[in-house]
Scaffold this active site. Sequence first.
Site, PDB file in Angstrom:
ATOM      1  CG  HIS A 163      -3.872  -9.302   0.166  1.00 55.38           C
ATOM      2  ND1 HIS A 163      -4.083  -8.421  -0.873  1.00 55.38           N
ATOM      3  CD2 HIS A 163      -2.895  -8.755   0.934  1.00 55.38           C
ATOM      4  CE1 HIS A 163      -3.264  -7.386  -0.743  1.00 55.38           C
ATOM      5  NE2 HIS A 163      -2.537  -7.556   0.339  1.00 55.38           N
ATOM      6  CG  ASN A 196      -2.135   0.600  11.725  1.00 51.76           C
ATOM      7  OD1 ASN A 196      -1.782   0.257  10.587  1.00 51.76           O
ATOM      8  ND2 ASN A 196      -2.549  -0.271  12.625  1.00 51.76           N
ATOM      9  CG  HIS A 223      -3.683  -3.425  -4.211  1.00 53.31           C
ATOM     10  ND1 HIS A 223      -2.444  -3.903  -3.871  1.00 53.31           N
ATOM     11  CD2 HIS A 223      -4.213  -2.903  -3.093  1.00 53.31           C
ATOM     12  CE1 HIS A 223      -2.236  -3.683  -2.582  1.00 53.31           C
ATOM     13  NE2 HIS A 223      -3.301  -3.081  -2.078  1.00 53.31           N
ATOM     14  CB  ALA A 262       0.699  -1.025   4.668  1.00 56.47           C
ATOM     15  CG  MET A 320      -3.970  -8.676   6.975  1.00 53.07           C
ATOM     16  SD  MET A 320      -5.523  -7.894   6.515  1.00 53.07           S
ATOM     17  CE  MET A 320      -5.920  -6.994   8.027  1.00 53.07           C
ATOM     18  CB  SER A 321       0.743  -9.403   2.385  1.00 56.79           C
ATOM     19  OG  SER A 321       1.518  -8.328   2.876  1.00 56.79           O
ATOM     20  CG  HIS A 338      -8.102   0.190   3.859  1.00 56.36           C
ATOM     21  ND1 HIS A 338      -6.916  -0.537   3.851  1.00 56.36           N
ATOM     22  CD2 HIS A 338      -8.279   0.577   2.578  1.00 56.36           C
ATOM     23  CE1 HIS A 338      -6.429  -0.571   2.634  1.00 56.36           C
ATOM     24  NE2 HIS A 338      -7.235   0.095   1.837  1.00 56.36           N
ATOM     25  CB  SER A 379      -0.876   0.050   1.256  1.00 54.33           C
ATOM     26  OG  SER A 379      -1.683  -1.081   1.312  1.00 54.33           O
ATOM     27  CE1 TYR A 439      -7.929  -8.768   1.521  1.00 51.08           C
ATOM     28  CE2 TYR A 439      -5.995  -8.938   2.909  1.00 51.08           C
ATOM     29  CZ  TYR A 439      -6.715  -8.269   1.948  1.00 51.08           C
ATOM     30  OH  TYR A 439      -6.226  -7.112   1.402  1.00 51.08           O
ATOM     31  CD  GLU A 440      -7.295 -10.297  -2.961  1.00 52.22           C
ATOM     32  OE1 GLU A 440      -7.767 -10.078  -4.070  1.00 52.22           O
ATOM     33  OE2 GLU A 440      -6.091 -10.180  -2.701  1.00 52.22           O
TER      34      GLU A 440
HETATM   35  N1  HPA Z   1      -3.004  -5.200  11.074  1.00 48.99           N
HETATM   36  C1  HPA Z   1      -2.921  -5.970   9.990  1.00 48.99           C
HETATM   37  N2  HPA Z   1      -2.561  -5.523   8.809  1.00 48.99           N
HETATM   38  C2  HPA Z   1      -2.263  -4.225   8.687  1.00 48.99           C
HETATM   39  C3  HPA Z   1      -2.344  -3.345   9.788  1.00 48.99           C
HETATM   40  C4  HPA Z   1      -2.731  -3.867  11.041  1.00 48.99           C
HETATM   41  O1  HPA Z   1      -2.829  -3.156  12.070  1.00 48.99           O
HETATM   42  N3  HPA Z   1      -1.980  -2.114   9.318  1.00 48.99           N
HETATM   43  C5  HPA Z   1      -1.696  -2.251   8.010  1.00 48.99           C
HETATM   44  N4  HPA Z   1      -1.867  -3.525   7.620  1.00 48.99           N
END
Ligand code: HPA
Length: 273
Positions: free
Chosen positions: A84, A236, A62, A114, A212-213, A248, A31, A86-87
């Site tokens: 990903h 974050n 994306h 990210a 998540m990747s 997000h 990201s 989760y898709e």
């Molecule tokens: N958790 C999971 N995936 C993420 C996060 C998070 O806090 N921030 C960016 N991708």
Amino acid sequence: MNEVYEKLQKCLSSVREKTDFKPEVALILGSGLGDYADGIQIEATVDYTDIEGFPTSTVAGHKGRFVFGYVNEVPVVIMQGRVHYYEGYPMSDVVLPTRLMGMMGAKKLFLTNAAGGANYHFQPGDFMLIADHITALIPSPLIGANIDELGVRFPDMSEVYSKRMREIIRKEALGLGIPLKEGIYVQFTGPAYETPAEIRMARSLGGDAVGMSTACEAVAARHMGMEVCGISCITNLAAGMSLTKLDHKEVQETADRVAGQFKKLVTAVVSSI
Ligand code: HPA
């Protein structure tokens, strides 16, 4: 032939019908870095939708294509948009693009993402050199019949993120005056952000960042002998570590805010690994 390998061969022929470009370095953009590929010397592009059997990404923002070209004369293939877990794709599809880039000839893989910071010393906007990872919370991409053409059944994972490349990344970051944290990346499946309890668990396991990747891609790449490195953009503080809820939009905003610096670092690293 192994089914997964057969699919990979088909995808490879599909790409080869469009370009015979031979990359040295494969780069996966997370990201905020999505438009990095637009700024390089582009020789060819191949949309994921034009590759037979290719899992096409659905995440907003994306693009979904391979960009072939040069970063300071280094031949690269860039994944603009990744797949990903989760898709809903099986792990073998999630790592298919990584394997495909390896089969195109890339010997080195540079991963970016990210991530949420689980370490209290991290702040949104920090960059974290990935020193190692924890994949015990997700299915292994190597489950199923082994693809002997790519690697061994029980691959060693004692140095997933190359020491040599990590040294180069530290040096390049220092040269650019970009502060660099280091730590352990923990991959969750998503798509929900983690709970505060899960973040405490990740931290007590030794994790510094969650996402998540990435780690599954690193495993598939190491299986086939690619040299791997990775940098997370901490967008974050992870769940329960601040008063704000996860969103997000915040992730995207932080990633965009530091994208300029991230791109500089990526260029410097690609040029010297
Ligand atoms: N958790 C999971 N995936 C993420 C996060 C998070 O806090 N921030 C960016 N991708």
